[in-house]
Design a protein around this motif. Structure first.
Motif, mmCIF file in Angstrom:
data_model
loop_
_atom_site.group_PDB
_atom_site.id
_atom_site.type_symbol
_atom_site.label_atom_id
_atom_site.label_comp_id
_atom_site.label_asym_id
_atom_site.label_seq_id
_atom_site.Cartn_x
_atom_site.Cartn_y
_atom_site.Cartn_z
ATOM 1 N N ALA A 175 0.835 -1.210 0.000
ATOM 2 C CA ALA A 175 0.000 0.000 0.000
ATOM 3 C C ALA A 175 0.867 1.256 0.000
ATOM 4 O O ALA A 175 1.870 1.325 0.726
ATOM 5 C CB ALA A 175 -0.899 -0.016 1.229
ATOM 6 N N GLY A 176 0.485 2.227 -0.799
ATOM 7 C CA GLY A 176 1.172 3.517 -0.818
ATOM 8 C C GLY A 176 0.416 4.522 0.033
ATOM 9 O O GLY A 176 -0.705 4.254 0.485
ATOM 10 N N PRO A 177 1.012 5.716 0.240
ATOM 11 C CA PRO A 177 0.382 6.709 1.124
ATOM 12 C C PRO A 177 -0.959 7.232 0.601
ATOM 13 O O PRO A 177 -1.787 7.700 1.384
ATOM 14 C CB PRO A 177 1.423 7.843 1.184
ATOM 15 N N ASP A 178 -1.176 7.152 -0.717
ATOM 16 C CA ASP A 178 -2.433 7.679 -1.269
ATOM 17 C C ASP A 178 -3.482 6.600 -1.505
ATOM 18 O O ASP A 178 -4.510 6.854 -2.132
ATOM 19 C CB ASP A 178 -2.144 8.406 -2.597
ATOM 20 N N ASP A 179 -3.189 5.410 -1.019
ATOM 21 C CA ASP A 179 -4.141 4.303 -1.200
ATOM 22 C C ASP A 179 -5.129 4.259 -0.040
ATOM 23 O O ASP A 179 -4.762 4.504 1.114
ATOM 24 C CB ASP A 179 -3.393 2.960 -1.262
ATOM 25 N N ARG A 180 -6.362 3.924 -0.383
ATOM 26 C CA ARG A 180 -7.390 3.735 0.653
ATOM 27 C C ARG A 180 -8.110 2.413 0.370
ATOM 28 O O ARG A 180 -8.261 2.018 -0.788
ATOM 29 C CB ARG A 180 -8.419 4.874 0.611
ATOM 30 N N ALA A 205 -5.633 11.047 -5.748
ATOM 31 C CA ALA A 205 -4.774 12.220 -5.897
ATOM 32 C C ALA A 205 -5.533 13.328 -5.183
ATOM 33 O O ALA A 205 -6.504 13.863 -5.730
ATOM 34 C CB ALA A 205 -4.578 12.556 -7.368
ATOM 35 N N GLY A 206 -5.164 13.608 -3.962
ATOM 36 C CA GLY A 206 -5.971 14.528 -3.133
ATOM 37 C C GLY A 206 -7.296 13.851 -2.852
ATOM 38 O O GLY A 206 -7.335 12.731 -2.332
ATOM 39 N N ASP A 207 -8.402 14.533 -3.294
ATOM 40 C CA ASP A 207 -9.737 13.946 -3.072
ATOM 41 C C ASP A 207 -10.231 13.157 -4.275
ATOM 42 O O ASP A 207 -11.343 12.626 -4.267
ATOM 43 C CB ASP A 207 -10.751 15.072 -2.811
ATOM 44 N N VAL A 208 -9.431 13.161 -5.347
ATOM 45 C CA VAL A 208 -9.903 12.574 -6.608
ATOM 46 C C VAL A 208 -9.422 11.121 -6.745
ATOM 47 O O VAL A 208 -8.259 10.815 -6.487
ATOM 48 C CB VAL A 208 -9.389 13.421 -7.809
ATOM 49 N N VAL A 209 -10.346 10.281 -7.194
ATOM 50 C CA VAL A 209 -10.015 8.865 -7.392
ATOM 51 C C VAL A 209 -9.192 8.708 -8.678
ATOM 52 O O VAL A 209 -9.660 9.025 -9.765
ATOM 53 C CB VAL A 209 -11.304 8.017 -7.526
ATOM 54 N N GLU A 210 -7.966 8.245 -8.504
ATOM 55 C CA GLU A 210 -7.111 8.007 -9.676
ATOM 56 C C GLU A 210 -7.343 6.617 -10.247
ATOM 57 O O GLU A 210 -7.375 6.405 -11.452
ATOM 58 C CB GLU A 210 -5.651 8.122 -9.251
ATOM 59 N N ARG A 211 -7.429 5.656 -9.348
ATOM 60 C CA ARG A 211 -7.649 4.256 -9.740
ATOM 61 C C ARG A 211 -8.500 3.612 -8.672
ATOM 62 O O ARG A 211 -8.360 3.914 -7.487
ATOM 63 C CB ARG A 211 -6.319 3.479 -9.767
ATOM 64 N N ALA A 232 -17.132 4.176 -13.465
ATOM 65 C CA ALA A 232 -18.013 5.309 -13.139
ATOM 66 C C ALA A 232 -17.416 6.202 -12.049
ATOM 67 O O ALA A 232 -17.832 7.349 -11.876
ATOM 68 C CB ALA A 232 -19.378 4.774 -12.691
ATOM 69 N N LEU A 233 -16.455 5.673 -11.329
ATOM 70 C CA LEU A 233 -15.893 6.428 -10.194
ATOM 71 C C LEU A 233 -14.544 7.070 -10.496
ATOM 72 O O LEU A 233 -14.062 7.915 -9.742
ATOM 73 C CB LEU A 233 -15.751 5.488 -8.985
ATOM 74 N N GLN A 234 -13.947 6.630 -11.597
ATOM 75 C CA GLN A 234 -12.632 7.137 -11.985
ATOM 76 C C GLN A 234 -12.679 8.661 -12.160
ATOM 77 O O GLN A 234 -13.588 9.182 -12.796
ATOM 78 C CB GLN A 234 -12.259 6.507 -13.335
ATOM 79 N N GLY A 235 -11.751 9.384 -11.550
ATOM 80 C CA GLY A 235 -11.688 10.838 -11.737
ATOM 81 C C GLY A 235 -12.729 11.601 -10.944
ATOM 82 O O GLY A 235 -12.870 12.814 -11.113
ATOM 83 N N THR A 236 -13.475 10.942 -10.078
ATOM 84 C CA THR A 236 -14.495 11.643 -9.280
ATOM 85 C C THR A 236 -13.996 11.852 -7.848
ATOM 86 O O THR A 236 -12.954 11.315 -7.458
ATOM 87 C CB THR A 236 -15.813 10.829 -9.208
ATOM 88 N N THR A 237 -14.789 12.568 -7.081
ATOM 89 C CA THR A 237 -14.470 12.751 -5.663
ATOM 90 C C THR A 237 -15.392 11.884 -4.796
ATOM 91 O O THR A 237 -15.528 12.120 -3.592
ATOM 92 C CB THR A 237 -14.618 14.228 -5.252
ATOM 93 N N LEU A 238 -16.016 10.906 -5.412
ATOM 94 C CA LEU A 238 -16.948 10.009 -4.722
ATOM 95 C C LEU A 238 -18.112 10.805 -4.102
ATOM 96 O O LEU A 238 -18.534 10.532 -2.962
ATOM 97 C CB LEU A 238 -16.243 9.171 -3.635
ATOM 98 N N GLY A 239 -18.587 11.769 -4.873
ATOM 99 C CA GLY A 239 -19.782 12.501 -4.431
ATOM 100 C C GLY A 239 -20.990 11.567 -4.469
ATOM 101 O O GLY A 239 -20.938 10.489 -5.074
ATOM 102 N N ASP A 240 -22.100 12.028 -3.868
ATOM 103 C CA ASP A 240 -23.298 11.166 -3.821
ATOM 104 C C ASP A 240 -23.774 10.786 -5.222
ATOM 105 O O ASP A 240 -24.199 9.653 -5.450
ATOM 106 C CB ASP A 240 -24.420 11.868 -3.040
ATOM 107 N N ASP A 241 -23.685 11.735 -6.177
ATOM 108 C CA ASP A 241 -24.131 11.431 -7.553
ATOM 109 C C ASP A 241 -23.201 10.413 -8.202
ATOM 110 O O ASP A 241 -23.643 9.539 -8.960
ATOM 111 C CB ASP A 241 -24.123 12.704 -8.417
ATOM 112 N N ASP A 242 -21.901 10.548 -7.929
ATOM 113 C CA ASP A 242 -20.933 9.588 -8.491
ATOM 114 C C ASP A 242 -21.231 8.187 -7.966
ATOM 115 O O ASP A 242 -21.185 7.199 -8.699
ATOM 116 C CB ASP A 242 -19.496 9.973 -8.102
ATOM 117 N N ILE A 243 -21.530 8.132 -6.682
ATOM 118 C CA ILE A 243 -21.820 6.826 -6.070
ATOM 119 C C ILE A 243 -23.098 6.234 -6.683
ATOM 120 O O ILE A 243 -23.160 5.040 -6.987
ATOM 121 C CB ILE A 243 -21.930 6.951 -4.532
ATOM 122 N N ALA A 244 -24.090 7.088 -6.900
ATOM 123 C CA ALA A 244 -25.341 6.612 -7.521
ATOM 124 C C ALA A 244 -25.056 6.072 -8.917
ATOM 125 O O ALA A 244 -25.621 5.050 -9.333
ATOM 126 C CB ALA A 244 -26.368 7.742 -7.570
#
Ligand code: FAD
Length: 287
Positions: A175-180, A205-211, A232-244
């Motif tokens: 795991a790297g520091p930016d992995d969750r 990358a910050g709040d944005v999903v890279e992978r 569908a989640l790539q490049g998003t901030t996992l907002g509620d609409d992205d999750i939907a």
């Protein structure tokens, strides 16, 4: 019920074990922790002629950080995955999944290699391997090769291992520091096999999903990689609409199996609920 008769051979090396397997005229099976194999034999679902005990082979032990990956020997027990500081730091998704595997007595005997080789679609570790893009190391006695988890789980209890090949280790990216990461499942009772489960690994990358990779367990013949939901989640901030949108994508790509307890529709609904819950957790920081 009791198992039918069989011959027993304790092996001292991988070479000995593979040779015994290939020389067996009937059906041979490797015995690791015995927590799936012996149960299946007692229920007469399996009746091998020869059990080759690999549990004392030192070459199959060890947890090692090697550069940017962690090599976990096949004989590593579920309980060790739960308590190893190296796993907690470098493969936290595996540590998060371990408490969901059965009960302590089984976790003290069952092995990572056995879980991966048995390839039960309701098992936690195959799904974790898929989410983490792990590779399975196979030893055929004279040669070793590595197969990506994506290519390893082929069908119900069916893997890419050739007859006689031993799962010698599983390699997980460190795991790297930016992995969750997030792991969760729904079961009737704690310790039972899951009705459905999710294992998620993401790089931000910050709040944005890279992978992001999303694997589900207990939804079909093999663990399932939800590529559409991930896209569908790539490049998003996992907002509620992205999750939907990810939930809609999951509904489009997954037709879960049904059984006497749960219909396909209910299983899909539960998978979608878990996905939403897990993605919100990731948004808030994950592990
Ligand atoms: C009551 C009960 C509840 C359980 N609940 C869960 C659960 O919730 N989640 C879960 O994931 N598991 C569960 N298990 C299964 C348990 O986790 C097993 O320990 C796991 O399947 C690994 O098996 P093992 O190491 O004991 O392998 P074994 O039972 O010894 O072997 C399983 C199979 O894999 C093959 N094998 C084993 N090791 C290797 C190897 N290194 N190379 C090639 N082939 C190999 C064997 O030949 C056999 O076919 C449960 C088991 C029981 C009895």
């Amino acid at each position: 019920m009791k198992a039918s008769g069989f011959a027993y051979l304790p092996a001292r090396s991988i070479g000995d074990a593979v040779a015994a397997f290939r020389n067996c005229e009937g059906e041979a099976r490797y015995l690791a922790g015995g927590q799936s194999l012996l149960a299946a034999m007692n229920l007469r679902l399996l009746a091998p002629d020869l059990l080759i005990d690999i549990s004392r082979i030192d070459e199959l032990r060890g947890i090692e950080l090697r550069g940017d990956e962690v090599r976990i020997g096949a004989l590593t027990r579920h309980a060790e995955l739960l308590t190893s500081p190296l796993i907690a730091e470098h493969v936290p998704l595996l540590a998060a999944a371990a408490p969901w595997v059965a009960h302590p007595a089984i976790r003290n005997k069952g092995t990572l290699g056995g879980s991966i080789a048995f390839a039960d679609p309701a098992s936690e570790f195959p799904a974790v391997a898929l989410a983490l893009n792990a590779t399975v190391e196979l030893d055929g006695g004279d040669d070793r090769r590595r197969v990506a988890a994506e290519d390893f789980f082929r069908d119900l209890y069916e893997t890419a291992a050739e007859p006689g090949e031993i799962v010698s280790a599983v390699h997980f990216p460190a795991a790297g520091p930016d992995d969750r990461f997030a792991f969760d499942e729904l079961a009737r009772r704690r310790g039972d096999y899951a009705i459905v489960g999710t294992a998620i690994a993401a790089t931000f990358a910050g709040d944005v999903v890279e992978r992001i990779r999303i694997a589900l367990l207990s939804v079909g013949a093999t663990p399932f990689l939800a590529r559409g939901a991930a896209a569908a989640l790539q490049g998003t901030t996992l907002g509620d609409d992205d999750i939907a949108r990810a939930q809609a994508a999951l509904a489009g790509e997954l037709r879960p199996s049904e059984d006497v307890h749960v219909s396909s529709e209910t299983r899909l609904h539960l998978a979608s609920v878990l996905l939403k819950r897990q993605l919100k957790k990731l948004r808030e920081g994950g592990r």
